[in-house]
Design a protein around this motif. Structure first.
Motif, PDB file in Angstrom:
ATOM      1  N   PRO A 203       0.940   2.345   9.023  1.00 32.87           N
ATOM      2  CA  PRO A 203       0.142   1.267   8.419  1.00 32.87           C
ATOM      3  C   PRO A 203      -0.796   0.576   9.401  1.00 32.87           C
ATOM      4  CG  PRO A 203       2.482   0.699   8.478  1.00 32.87           C
ATOM      5  CD  PRO A 203       2.378   2.142   8.877  1.00 32.87           C
ATOM      6  N   SER A 204      -0.477   0.612  10.716  1.00 33.74           N
ATOM      7  CA  SER A 204      -1.388  -0.065  11.649  1.00 33.74           C
ATOM      8  C   SER A 204      -2.526   0.846  12.089  1.00 33.74           C
ATOM      9  CB  SER A 204      -0.623  -0.598  12.860  1.00 33.74           C
ATOM     10  OG  SER A 204      -0.124   0.460  13.628  1.00 33.74           O
ATOM     11  N   ASN A 205      -2.519   2.082  11.604  1.00 32.05           N
ATOM     12  CA  ASN A 205      -3.557   3.009  12.025  1.00 32.05           C
ATOM     13  C   ASN A 205      -4.186   3.784  10.882  1.00 32.05           C
ATOM     14  OD1 ASN A 205      -4.362   3.196  14.787  1.00 32.05           O
ATOM     15  ND2 ASN A 205      -2.211   3.504  15.241  1.00 32.05           N
ATOM     16  N   ALA A 206      -4.231   3.170   9.717  1.00 32.44           N
ATOM     17  CA  ALA A 206      -4.915   3.825   8.608  1.00 32.44           C
ATOM     18  C   ALA A 206      -5.495   2.719   7.745  1.00 32.44           C
ATOM     19  CB  ALA A 206      -3.930   4.669   7.811  1.00 32.44           C
ATOM     20  N   GLU A 207      -6.644   2.973   7.210  1.00 31.36           N
ATOM     21  CA  GLU A 207      -7.264   1.948   6.375  1.00 31.36           C
ATOM     22  C   GLU A 207      -6.599   1.916   5.019  1.00 31.36           C
ATOM     23  OE1 GLU A 207     -11.765   1.334   6.133  1.00 31.36           O
ATOM     24  OE2 GLU A 207     -11.414   3.228   7.149  1.00 31.36           O
ATOM     25  N   GLU A 208      -6.457   0.720   4.492  1.00 30.58           N
ATOM     26  CA  GLU A 208      -5.925   0.567   3.133  1.00 30.58           C
ATOM     27  C   GLU A 208      -7.094   0.792   2.170  1.00 30.58           C
ATOM     28  OE1 GLU A 208      -3.558  -0.127   0.049  1.00 30.58           O
ATOM     29  OE2 GLU A 208      -2.778  -0.205   2.108  1.00 30.58           O
ATOM     30  N   ILE A 209      -7.107   1.931   1.494  1.00 35.76           N
ATOM     31  CA  ILE A 209      -8.199   2.196   0.547  1.00 35.76           C
ATOM     32  C   ILE A 209      -7.596   2.473  -0.821  1.00 35.76           C
ATOM     33  CG2 ILE A 209     -10.165   3.706  -0.013  1.00 35.76           C
ATOM     34  CD1 ILE A 209     -10.317   4.342   2.998  1.00 35.76           C
ATOM     35  N   ASN A 210      -7.791   1.573  -1.736  1.00 38.27           N
ATOM     36  CA  ASN A 210      -7.258   1.701  -3.108  1.00 38.27           C
ATOM     37  C   ASN A 210      -5.778   2.068  -3.112  1.00 38.27           C
ATOM     38  OD1 ASN A 210      -9.922   1.382  -3.947  1.00 38.27           O
ATOM     39  ND2 ASN A 210     -10.277   3.595  -3.830  1.00 38.27           N
ATOM     40  N   GLY A 211      -5.039   1.601  -2.146  1.00 44.13           N
ATOM     41  CA  GLY A 211      -3.605   1.901  -2.099  1.00 44.13           C
ATOM     42  C   GLY A 211      -3.299   3.346  -1.738  1.00 44.13           C
ATOM     43  N   ASP A 212      -4.301   4.109  -1.327  1.00 41.97           N
ATOM     44  CA  ASP A 212      -4.049   5.518  -0.967  1.00 41.97           C
ATOM     45  C   ASP A 212      -3.154   5.604   0.268  1.00 41.97           C
ATOM     46  OD1 ASP A 212      -5.728   6.287  -2.967  1.00 41.97           O
ATOM     47  OD2 ASP A 212      -7.420   6.777  -1.651  1.00 41.97           O
ATOM     48  N   LYS A 213      -2.243   6.564   0.241  1.00 47.50           N
ATOM     49  CA  LYS A 213      -1.378   6.788   1.399  1.00 47.50           C
ATOM     50  C   LYS A 213      -1.708   8.167   1.956  1.00 47.50           C
ATOM     51  CE  LYS A 213       3.326   5.752   2.608  1.00 47.50           C
ATOM     52  NZ  LYS A 213       4.641   5.374   2.126  1.00 47.50           N
TER      53      LYS A 213
END
Ligand SMILES: C[S@@+](CC[C@H](N)C(=O)[O-])C[C@H]1O[C@@H](n2cnc3c(N)ncnc32)[C@H](O)[C@@H]1O
Length: 225
Positions: A203-213
């Motif tokens: 979570p500290s190294n990925a952008e939160e985009i529309n809740g995509d994982k």
């Protein structure tokens, strides 16, 4: 534009302070690929930044060295190792400032994706590794770089420079994109035997985009054939 190799000069001090408490998933996964006892092993960290990992490997008993292309990063990390001469050197992945057959382990975390071409790095790693030496590297996952292309009708196969968000959005760096087949190239598969692979969401190294994982990074552990 600041060269991708030198961009860390701009925020080396800031980067230094941001590590604390972040990158937890990344670090736990990365460290799990190293032997718990590195006594009598010579180790080289490519793109060592401010040297946090070198400190960790030294604690496991390794005789660790690092290279980085940012003068500022080298200056900061060398301050931490005043007594050990030349432990962290200014240098490029593509022209590693060490002799042939020097290291038992070459490793790298979140660094080699910064280069446009990966194969010249593999050639240098092969040169400085001892026979059967290990190469453990973690890079920004190509799927994450695909997402970082942002625009509509993205082309996974096209090399582009993208902005990559680090430390929960506190820093942004620009990096060329790569495909998985660039990392698992014929040169790599001919010269290295793969011992391990992993990919994880951090979570500290990925952008939160529309809740995509999606995976923030991938790790490859290999042995020189
Ligand atoms: C995201 S930082 C990672 C630092 C460290 N490995 C860590 O995990 O904290 C990437 C580092 O790679 C260095 N770098 C980028 N391109 C390089 C190159 N061609 N040769 C050597 N170092 C390079 C940068 O200066 C920077 O310190």
């Amino acid at each position: 534009m600041v060269s991708q190799n030198k961009q860390y000069n701009k925020f080396a001090e800031e980067f230094n302070g941001l590590h604390k408490g972040l990158d937890k998933v990344t670090n736990l996964s990365y460290y799990s690929y190293f032997d718990e006892n590195l006594k009598n092993k010579t180790l080289l960290d490519l793109g060592c930044g401010e040297g946090v990992d070198i400190k960790y490997f030294d604690k496991l008993g390794a005789n660790s060295y690092g290279i980085d292309s940012s003068e500022k990063m080298v200056e900061i990390s060398n301050k931490k190792y005043e007594k050990s001469n030349n432990k962290i050197r200014l240098g490029y992945f593509e022209n590693i400032p060490f002799k042939d057959n020097t290291f038992d382990v070459v490793c790298s975390k979140y660094s080699i994706q910064t280069s446009e071409n990966i194969e010249p790095i593999y050639r240098e790693v092969k040169r400085v590794l001892k026979k059967n030496g290990e190469f453990i590297f973690l890079v920004v996952h190509p799927i994450r770089q695909f997402i970082e292309k942002k625009k509509k009708q993205k082309d996974y196969f096209k090399k582009e420079i993208v902005d990559s968000i680090l430390f929960s959005g506190k820093l942004v760096v620009c990096e060329p994109t790569h495909t998985i087949s660039e990392y698992l190239s014929p040169y790599f598969l001919n010269n290295f035997e793969i011992l391990g692979f992993d990919e994880k969401y951090d979570p500290s190294n990925a952008e939160e985009i529309n809740g995509d994982k999606y995976p923030a990074f991938m790790i490859i552990k290999a042995r020189l054939k």
